[in-house]
Design a protein around this motif. Sequence first.
Motif, short mmCIF file in Angstrom:
data_model
loop_
_atom_site.label_atom_id
_atom_site.label_comp_id
_atom_site.label_asym_id
_atom_site.label_seq_id
_atom_site.Cartn_x
_atom_site.Cartn_y
_atom_site.Cartn_z
N UNK A 104 0.81 -1.21 0.10
CA UNK A 104 -0.12 -0.18 -0.13
C UNK A 104 0.76 1.21 0.02
N UNK A 105 2.07 1.40 0.48
CA UNK A 105 3.07 2.38 0.81
C UNK A 105 3.38 2.78 -1.01
N UNK A 106 3.76 1.66 -1.68
CA UNK A 106 4.27 1.76 -2.99
C UNK A 106 3.35 2.36 -3.67
N UNK A 107 1.82 1.60 -3.56
CA UNK A 107 0.72 2.00 -4.34
C UNK A 107 0.33 3.38 -4.48
N UNK A 108 0.52 3.91 -2.95
CA UNK A 108 0.17 5.22 -2.66
C UNK A 108 1.12 6.12 -3.51
N UNK A 109 2.41 6.22 -3.40
CA UNK A 109 3.48 6.90 -4.13
C UNK A 109 3.21 6.94 -5.59
N UNK A 110 3.11 5.66 -6.01
CA UNK A 110 2.58 5.51 -7.67
C UNK A 110 1.55 6.30 -7.82
N UNK A 111 0.43 6.27 -6.96
CA UNK A 111 -0.67 7.04 -7.45
C UNK A 111 -0.52 8.47 -7.29
N UNK A 112 0.31 8.55 -6.41
CA UNK A 112 0.61 10.35 -6.26
C UNK A 112 1.68 10.94 -7.33
N UNK A 113 2.09 9.87 -8.36
CA UNK A 113 2.84 10.39 -9.34
C UNK A 113 4.29 10.22 -9.25
N UNK A 114 4.65 9.70 -8.02
CA UNK A 114 6.18 9.60 -7.57
C UNK A 114 6.89 8.43 -8.46
N UNK A 115 7.68 8.93 -9.39
CA UNK A 115 8.57 8.08 -9.94
C UNK A 115 9.52 7.23 -9.34
N UNK A 116 9.42 5.94 -9.34
CA UNK A 116 10.17 5.01 -8.62
C UNK A 116 11.16 4.41 -9.07
N UNK A 117 10.94 4.13 -10.52
CA UNK A 117 12.04 3.50 -11.37
C UNK A 117 13.36 3.93 -11.41
N UNK A 118 14.60 3.18 -10.80
CA UNK A 118 15.69 3.59 -10.73
C UNK A 118 16.29 4.11 -9.60
N UNK A 119 15.14 4.36 -8.46
CA UNK A 119 15.54 5.18 -7.38
C UNK A 119 15.86 4.03 -6.32
N UNK A 120 16.17 4.66 -5.28
CA UNK A 120 16.75 3.81 -3.86
C UNK A 120 15.35 3.85 -2.78
N UNK A 121 14.83 2.73 -2.32
CA UNK A 121 13.99 2.82 -1.37
C UNK A 121 14.53 3.08 0.10
N UNK A 122 13.86 4.14 0.91
CA UNK A 122 14.28 4.04 2.12
C UNK A 122 13.13 3.67 3.02
N UNK A 123 13.28 2.37 3.69
CA UNK A 123 12.05 1.84 4.38
C UNK A 123 12.52 1.74 5.77
N UNK A 124 11.26 1.75 6.59
CA UNK A 124 11.42 1.58 7.87
C UNK A 124 11.60 0.26 8.29
N UNK A 125 12.36 -0.63 9.35
CA UNK A 125 12.30 -1.62 9.79
C UNK A 125 10.99 -1.94 10.58
N UNK A 126 10.61 -3.11 10.29
CA UNK A 126 9.30 -3.47 10.94
C UNK A 126 7.98 -3.58 10.16
N UNK A 127 7.07 -4.19 10.95
CA UNK A 127 5.76 -4.34 10.36
C UNK A 127 5.64 -5.34 9.17
N UNK A 128 6.48 -5.56 8.49
CA UNK A 128 6.32 -6.64 7.63
C UNK A 128 8.06 -7.31 7.31
N UNK A 129 8.02 -8.42 6.65
CA UNK A 129 9.17 -9.21 6.52
C UNK A 129 10.10 -8.22 5.50
N UNK A 130 11.21 -8.28 5.74
CA UNK A 130 12.24 -7.45 5.16
C UNK A 130 12.41 -7.71 3.62
N UNK A 131 12.04 -9.14 3.15
CA UNK A 131 12.16 -9.53 1.89
C UNK A 131 11.00 -8.91 1.16
N UNK A 132 9.69 -8.58 1.76
CA UNK A 132 8.78 -7.94 1.15
C UNK A 132 8.83 -6.69 0.80
N UNK A 133 9.76 -5.84 1.50
CA UNK A 133 10.06 -4.50 1.17
C UNK A 133 10.99 -4.61 -0.03
#
Length: 89
Positions: free
Chosen positions: A31-60
């Motif tokens: 849902x975090x990635x979907x939100x950014x995508x829906x807001x028009x944030x270009x994610x391709x080729x970028x580096x994700x900065x993710x908070x540890x926790x709430x889901x498995x690291x591999x899912x991030x």
Amino acid sequence: SGLSSIPTMHGYAPSGNVTGEVVYVNYGHQSDFEYLSNMGVDLKGKIALARYGQNFRGIKVEMAEKYGMAGVLIYSDPADSGFSVWTER
């Protein structure tokens, strides 16, 4: 290794260097990635900065890969660890 097992997404990742803009992805839920995508944030080729926790690291990592991101940085937020700001009285 049935359909219900979660694959290792970063345990055997190759070493290397990645350079790019950093995009904050909160906890890296789908849902975090979907939100950014829906807001028009270009994610391709970028580096994700993710908070540890709430889901498995591999899912991030899997979500970042799905959205074409080049890498993932996972950090522990002190606020999630019970750290609070000290004030002198």
